[in-house]
Motif scaffolding. Sequence first.
Motif, PDB file in Angstrom:
ATOM      1  N   MET A 169       0.743  -1.191  -0.095  1.00  0.00           N
ATOM      2  CA  MET A 169       0.016   0.147   0.011  1.00  0.00           C
ATOM      3  C   MET A 169       0.918   1.192   0.086  1.00  0.00           C
ATOM      4  O   MET A 169       1.772   1.456   0.730  1.00  0.00           O
ATOM      5  N   LEU A 170       0.585   2.331  -0.903  1.00  0.00           N
ATOM      6  CA  LEU A 170       1.623   3.480  -1.087  1.00  0.00           C
ATOM      7  C   LEU A 170       0.754   4.501  -0.508  1.00  0.00           C
ATOM      8  O   LEU A 170       1.423   5.618   0.076  1.00  0.00           O
ATOM      9  N   TYR A 171      -0.689   4.985  -0.929  1.00  0.00           N
ATOM     10  CA  TYR A 171      -1.337   6.086  -0.279  1.00  0.00           C
ATOM     11  C   TYR A 171      -2.547   5.929  -0.536  1.00  0.00           C
ATOM     12  O   TYR A 171      -2.858   5.081  -1.205  1.00  0.00           O
ATOM     13  N   ARG A 172      -3.635   6.479   0.156  1.00  0.00           N
ATOM     14  CA  ARG A 172      -5.081   6.673   0.149  1.00  0.00           C
ATOM     15  C   ARG A 172      -5.570   7.957  -0.490  1.00  0.00           C
ATOM     16  O   ARG A 172      -4.946   9.016  -0.460  1.00  0.00           O
ATOM     17  N   VAL A 272     -16.345   5.885  -0.081  1.00  0.00           N
ATOM     18  CA  VAL A 272     -15.800   5.670  -1.437  1.00  0.00           C
ATOM     19  C   VAL A 272     -14.583   6.366  -1.569  1.00  0.00           C
ATOM     20  O   VAL A 272     -14.372   7.563  -1.208  1.00  0.00           O
ATOM     21  N   GLY A 273     -13.644   5.445  -1.771  1.00  0.00           N
ATOM     22  CA  GLY A 273     -12.182   6.078  -1.623  1.00  0.00           C
ATOM     23  C   GLY A 273     -11.458   4.720  -2.248  1.00  0.00           C
ATOM     24  O   GLY A 273     -11.793   3.646  -2.482  1.00  0.00           O
ATOM     25  N   ARG A 274      -9.937   5.000  -2.249  1.00  0.00           N
ATOM     26  CA  ARG A 274      -9.275   3.947  -2.889  1.00  0.00           C
ATOM     27  C   ARG A 274      -7.941   3.839  -2.213  1.00  0.00           C
ATOM     28  O   ARG A 274      -7.409   5.033  -1.985  1.00  0.00           O
ATOM     29  N   LEU A 308      -1.826  14.775  -0.013  1.00  0.00           N
ATOM     30  CA  LEU A 308      -3.212  14.396   0.255  1.00  0.00           C
ATOM     31  C   LEU A 308      -3.766  14.431   1.796  1.00  0.00           C
ATOM     32  O   LEU A 308      -2.849  14.279   2.616  1.00  0.00           O
ATOM     33  N   ASN A 309      -4.882  14.456   1.957  1.00  0.00           N
ATOM     34  CA  ASN A 309      -5.453  14.783   3.420  1.00  0.00           C
ATOM     35  C   ASN A 309      -6.759  14.122   3.485  1.00  0.00           C
ATOM     36  O   ASN A 309      -7.722  14.472   4.099  1.00  0.00           O
ATOM     37  N   MET A 319      -2.343   6.099   7.058  1.00  0.00           N
ATOM     38  CA  MET A 319      -1.823   4.923   6.670  1.00  0.00           C
ATOM     39  C   MET A 319      -0.697   4.294   7.660  1.00  0.00           C
ATOM     40  O   MET A 319      -0.190   4.802   7.999  1.00  0.00           O
ATOM     41  N   PRO A 320      -1.201   2.881   8.136  1.00  0.00           N
ATOM     42  CA  PRO A 320      -0.228   2.384   9.002  1.00  0.00           C
ATOM     43  C   PRO A 320       1.023   2.274   8.461  1.00  0.00           C
ATOM     44  O   PRO A 320       1.099   2.035   7.336  1.00  0.00           O
TER      45      PRO A 320
END
Length: 334
Positions: A169-172, A272-274, A308-309, A319-320
């Motif tokens: 996982m890199l970012y949300r 809704v997000g990714r 990003l916020n 993000m952990p």
Amino acid sequence: MELLDGRLKFRHLTLLVAIVQHGGVARAAESLHLTQPAATRTLRELEAIADLPLFVREPRGMRPTVYGEALVGHARAVITEVRRAGEHLEGLRQGHEGTVTVGTLLAGTNVLLPRAVARLKRERPRLTVVVREGTLDVLHPALLGGELDMIVGRVGPAPKEGERLHQRMLYRERIMLAVRAGHPLLADPAASLTGTLAYPWILPVDQTTLRQELSALFVERGLALPADRVECTSILTMRALLLQTDMVALLPELVLRDDERLAALPVELPSVGRTVGTTEAAHRTRTPALQALLHHLDEEAALLRGTLNWGAVHGTAPMPAGRHTGETSWVPTR
């Protein structure tokens, strides 16, 4: 004569070139770190294989015959090609040459992957990157079958046991309702999800997680999915439709941020997000070229995370950070 019967060795060719270059066996032997008797014996072997005189012995050295001149030209070509082969292999080993094939989803196509590839190509211009866009139902089998080195885009829940996938996982990133600049909905300070149903929609296709999340949100709000719709995953097609019509679409925050002709509606979509990241086949060893691309993906993701916020908007934890656990890993927040 037959030069492909196994008797001709690479040492014969290197000695031949060295004798022509230095004008005699003694100096050629010295340049190749051979004893003179060993060099003389090798030359005799070569002349026996050719069954022709390759040199004329003179008081001050050795001069190639017409046969020697002909053969040394081919010997130089062979030595050059072998040297180039070694350089080619070293380039592959170091990741400066070769090919990386990447499958990409909507979330990876817009900003992250292009930036990482641009950095990679500046550093390693002879490395080829092949990008194939698709949905997970197409890309996952291609990845496991060896047609792809990696997938960049949205990652979902941790892979189930036996799926042989490794995620990072890199970012949300937020998903927002997008319309063209000047759209009538932008003039409504009370714009709502219900209000968008008066306009045509561009929906994600059925095979995507984004479609599933959107469907769940509509059910939660007691709404039916738009009947007047187009289903699409291509950002280029979606953008063209948005600019030419009054359609509404879902787009990642980073896409909207960099496009002055599109705008985000002030409608929150909290569920809704990714999460954007990479997916690899867990059983496959990374090539140096793939390692290089992953490095640049990590660097670009670190820069994007700073812009990003997600947590502040949705009240969620960041993000952990930490090392990977099982099949899934998180890249530490920098």
